[in-house]
Scaffold this motif. Structure first.
Motif, mmCIF file in Angstrom:
data_model
loop_
_atom_site.group_PDB
_atom_site.id
_atom_site.type_symbol
_atom_site.label_atom_id
_atom_site.label_comp_id
_atom_site.label_asym_id
_atom_site.label_seq_id
_atom_site.Cartn_x
_atom_site.Cartn_y
_atom_site.Cartn_z
ATOM 1 N N VAL B 21 0.837 -1.197 0.000
ATOM 2 C CA VAL B 21 0.000 0.000 0.000
ATOM 3 C C VAL B 21 0.877 1.254 0.000
ATOM 4 N N ALA B 40 -6.493 10.311 -2.711
ATOM 5 C CA ALA B 40 -7.633 9.627 -3.312
ATOM 6 C C ALA B 40 -8.047 8.433 -2.460
ATOM 7 N N ASN B 41 -9.258 7.926 -2.696
ATOM 8 C CA ASN B 41 -9.721 6.715 -2.015
ATOM 9 C C ASN B 41 -8.716 5.591 -2.234
ATOM 10 N N GLY B 44 -4.147 4.796 0.829
ATOM 11 C CA GLY B 44 -3.371 4.350 1.981
ATOM 12 C C GLY B 44 -3.376 5.302 3.159
ATOM 13 N N THR B 47 -4.388 3.359 6.234
ATOM 14 C CA THR B 47 -3.285 2.437 6.501
ATOM 15 C C THR B 47 -2.142 3.164 7.206
ATOM 16 N N GLN B 87 -11.559 4.969 11.142
ATOM 17 C CA GLN B 87 -12.578 5.390 10.178
ATOM 18 C C GLN B 87 -13.933 4.778 10.487
ATOM 19 N N GLU B 168 -10.927 10.655 9.047
ATOM 20 C CA GLU B 168 -12.184 11.218 8.530
ATOM 21 C C GLU B 168 -13.194 11.520 9.630
HETATM 22 N N1 LIG Z 1 -7.311 -5.044 6.382
HETATM 23 C C1 LIG Z 1 -6.944 -4.974 5.097
HETATM 24 N N2 LIG Z 1 -6.558 -6.093 4.442
HETATM 25 C C2 LIG Z 1 -6.194 -6.042 3.147
HETATM 26 N N3 LIG Z 1 -6.164 -4.931 2.418
HETATM 27 C C3 LIG Z 1 -6.533 -3.787 3.001
HETATM 28 C C4 LIG Z 1 -6.944 -3.743 4.373
HETATM 29 N N4 LIG Z 1 -7.263 -2.472 4.685
HETATM 30 C C5 LIG Z 1 -7.068 -1.759 3.566
HETATM 31 N N5 LIG Z 1 -6.615 -2.543 2.547
HETATM 32 C C6 LIG Z 1 -6.272 -2.082 1.196
HETATM 33 O O1 LIG Z 1 -5.228 -1.138 1.292
HETATM 34 C C7 LIG Z 1 -5.428 -0.078 0.393
HETATM 35 C C8 LIG Z 1 -5.418 1.245 1.155
HETATM 36 O O2 LIG Z 1 -6.537 1.262 2.028
HETATM 37 P P1 LIG Z 1 -6.807 2.459 3.022
HETATM 38 O O3 LIG Z 1 -7.950 2.059 3.865
HETATM 39 O O4 LIG Z 1 -5.556 2.814 3.705
HETATM 40 O O5 LIG Z 1 -7.227 3.608 2.012
HETATM 41 P P2 LIG Z 1 -7.694 5.092 2.347
HETATM 42 O O6 LIG Z 1 -6.716 5.981 1.698
HETATM 43 O O7 LIG Z 1 -7.937 5.273 3.779
HETATM 44 O O8 LIG Z 1 -9.047 5.139 1.528
HETATM 45 P P3 LIG Z 1 -10.439 5.895 1.871
HETATM 46 O O9 LIG Z 1 -10.282 7.293 1.445
HETATM 47 O O10 LIG Z 1 -11.415 5.196 0.997
HETATM 48 O O11 LIG Z 1 -10.708 5.733 3.319
HETATM 49 C C9 LIG Z 1 -6.726 -0.352 -0.323
HETATM 50 O O12 LIG Z 1 -6.423 -0.895 -1.591
HETATM 51 C C10 LIG Z 1 -7.414 -1.368 0.538
HETATM 52 O O13 LIG Z 1 -8.184 -2.229 -0.231
#
Ligand SMILES: Nc1ncnc2c1ncn2[C@@H]1O[C@H](COP(=O)(O)OP(=O)(O)OP(=O)(O)O)[C@@H](O)[C@H]1O
Ligand SMILES: [Mg+2]
Lengths: 350, 275
Positions: B21, B40-41, B44, B47, B87, B168
């Protein structure tokens, strides 16, 4: 918005009062349950084919020789009643631990195959391996943990637990139950009483030999589990939140699973998988205690009360004697159906 | 009032299973400031926050709080310094607001210690700050999305940490409650010196409230710095793949991003001429 709160600010006192009210209800429930358990326990020592007055019962417990009562109360009724309480405590606390941890009332060890695993192993150890008490308990615990691990491995692969875990668990439980039946059918001398014990749970013919290991398990594992009660409450908010609150989530999970499976397995090795006690105790406790707060202690007490009452009823309330598991099974089955119907409509949780 | 803590990410790589990620990330959160992470969505952001708060072990590199690696810091000790509002936290069925907010006191309590007056005071203050005192005895299940969000923030506040990470915190909130939550966090930052790191999706609110803006794209740091440096038409294009205009916000002087969709936009040349 802010004007509203300025008019009626909730001070520290109000927070304290609300908290005390919540704790008070829990305390009252725990006290009432303890009194009820003591009452039913005493009753089960006194009544039976022959009635012995409290004075005789007390004398026997104090180790005096009372003609008749010493054997009936001391050798037959006392170990049985103590095992009823001990096994009930084990099932009640073990069940609610799983239900809380997996956030689902269907995820109790007797539904998802952990009790079945311990039971099948215990039956196997006794019937086929002819092991002694310690050996039987050890085999039952190993099997219980193995089943827990297996379900975990199968269900948590995609990260989605919930329904999948439960369906896998129900499947495994069915497999293990048929294994138990098979083992029993291979027994040299086919004994219906023994068979009932491993299939639905029974306290018939309990002696101190069965009871003492359960008491020891309770003395060691229950405090271990209770030490994790706060962590478990935090984990109800999700792993991320719990972890941010300083809970070592994986470590807590391991401790809690080992302790809960241990309690379930010890109780099962002694009394069989007394049907639905693990499954029913938590939801009943939740209903009477109200939301919030740890359910471990109330649920353990509900479990003990359920087993005591069911065993007493099974012995004397009907024309014939039923093993305790048949009575709890009749109580639990409708609730299981209700939950499954409800879960099908909306995701269920405890 | 509080010591300023330094939180740094060094050469950090994160992932789940085979999925990478974040490849390699270096950043330093501004001590005593408000840092907002945008991207963007699925880029990461969550993460990254999870790893900052010790939830996710790094593949490579480290997260350092006050010179100490967070993944080597005892969990409770860390939880008294740094809080995280995930979140999507889970509320147990039937739990009351006061009870839920009280769970935020976990890192301040021992295994069997009793509730102290201090705990109650922290809960009362958190309820007050988030205007949820009136809801204290209500069940969380029956609250609106916005009320629930404020209750979760109250839980994080009850933890009384010098550093607060929020993923968020304004989702589900209407515009006035969004502003209210961000004002509340700013008050917390100004009055108590709480260092705040949060993920926001609204770029304009991000630019308005951030002292430091961090833009992530494709598992890497795209830009980090003052909102005016980070929120530009180029970075919006690079991070979100969106054409936009960025103008000074007449009310704050911070950058204001106006997305250019395919519809409703007046003569593009006309807009360009204004600049
Ligand atoms: N527990 C998990 N196991 C496997 N993959 C995950 C897990 N959590 C997130 N991912 C993957 O890691 C990537 C980053 O996810 P993350 O939740 O960090 O995104 P984000 O930037 O917070 O997005 P959003 O704006 O939608 O909240 C995504 O492709 C997601 O599918
Ligand atoms: Mg996210």
């Amino acid at each position: 918005m802010s004007a509203e709160t300025a008019i009626r600010p909730l001070g520290v006192e109000a927070v304290t009062r609300g908290r005390i009210r919540r704790t008070a209800r829990r305390g009252a429930v725990v006290a009432v349950l303890a009194v009820l358990i003591a009452a039913v326990f005493a009753t089960s020592l006194m009544v039976g084919r022959t009635f012995y007055p409290p004075a005789d019962v007390v004398a026997v417990i104090l180790g005096e020789q009372v003609p008749g009562a010493s054997f009936t109360v001391g050798t037959l009724r006392l170990p049985r009643a103590v095992l009823a309480v001990a096994a009930g405590l084990c099932f009640g606390i073990g069940g609610v631990t799983f239900q809380t941890m997996l956030r689902n009332p269907l995820a109790s060890p007797d539904i998802i195959g952990i009790s079945s695993g311990a039971s099948a192993a215990a039956a196997f150890a006794i019937v086929v391996l002819s092991l002694g008490r310690t050996g039987v308990s050890a085999v039952a615990i190993t099997a219980g943990l193995a089943v827990a691990l297996l379900i975990y491995a199968l269900a948590f692969r995609g990260g989605v637990a919930g329904t999948r875990l439960i369906l896998i668990g129900i499947g495994i439980a069915a497999m293990l139950d048929s294994l138990t039946s098979y083992v029993l059918s291979q027994a040299a001398e086919w004994d219906l009483q023994e068979a009932m014990r491993w299939l639905t749970g029974s306290l018939n013919g309990s002696t101190w030999t069965e009871t003492v290991p359960v008491l020891l398990a309770l003395a060691v594992l229950a405090p271990l589990l209770l030490s994790q009660a706060r962590n478990l409450s935090a984990m109800q908010l999700g792993d991320d939140t719990a972890s941010a609150l300083g809970v070592r989530v994986e470590r807590t999970r391991v401790i809690v699973i080992v302790a809960a499976v241990g309690l379930i397995a010890f109780a099962t090795a002694a009394a069989g998988p007394i049907a639905f006690v693990a499954f029913l105790s938590g939801p009943i406790a939740a209903r009477i205690v109200g939301p919030g707060g740890s359910l471990l202690v109330p649920s353990a007490l509900v479990g003990a009360l359920l087993v005591l009452v069911a065993d007493l009823a099974g012995q004397y309330a009907f024309g014939t004697r039923f093993p305790v598991g048949v009575v709890t099974g009749v109580l639990g089955a409708p609730y299981l159906v209700y939950l499954i119907v409800r879960t099908n409509r909306a995701g269920g949780s405890l | 009032m509080t010591a300023n803590h330094s939180l740094e990410v060094q050469d950090l790589a994160l992932g789940y299973g085979d999925r990478v990620v974040i490849e390699s990330l270096d950043l330093a959160v501004r001590p005593g400031g408000i840092t907002v992470i945008v991207g963007a969505n699925a880029c990461g952001k969550s993460t990254l926050l999870r790893s900052m708060s010790r939830l996710l072990a790094p593949r490579k590199g480290r997260v350092v709080l006050d010179g100490k690696e967070v993944h080597r810091t005892p969990a409770k000790e860390l939880a008294r310094t740094m809080g995280l509002l995930p979140q999507s936290p889970i509320a147990p069925e039937g739990i009351t607001v006061a009870d839920l907010v009280g769970r935020g006191r976990h890192p301040h309590q021992g295994m069997f210690t009793r509730w102290s007056r201090e705990d109650d005071a922290a809960v009362a203050a958190a309820l007050e700050a988030t205007h949820t005192s009136d809801l204290a005895e209500r069940s969380v299940d029956e609250l609106s999305g916005g009320q629930r969000q404020r209750v979760w923030i109250a839980m994080a506040l009850a933890q009384q940490t010098d550093l607060l990470l929020l993923d968020e915190p304004t989702t589900f909130l209407d515009v006035s409650h969004q502003v209210e939550v961000l004002d509340l966090l700013t008050d917390l930052n100004r009055e108590r010196g709480t260092t705040i790191v949060m993920v926001l999706h609204d770029l304009n609110l991000a630019a308005r409230y951030a002292d430091q803006l961090i833009a992530l794209a494709d598992g890497r740091l795209h830009a980090m710095g003052e909102p005016a440096q980070v929120l530009t038409e180029d970075s919006v294009r690079a991070v979100f793949g969106l054409e936009s205009r960025v103008i000074p916000d007449p009310t704050t002087g911070r950058p204001l991003m106006l997305p250019l969709g395919r519809h409703h936009v007046l003569e593009p040349s006309g807009l360009a001429a204004e600049n």
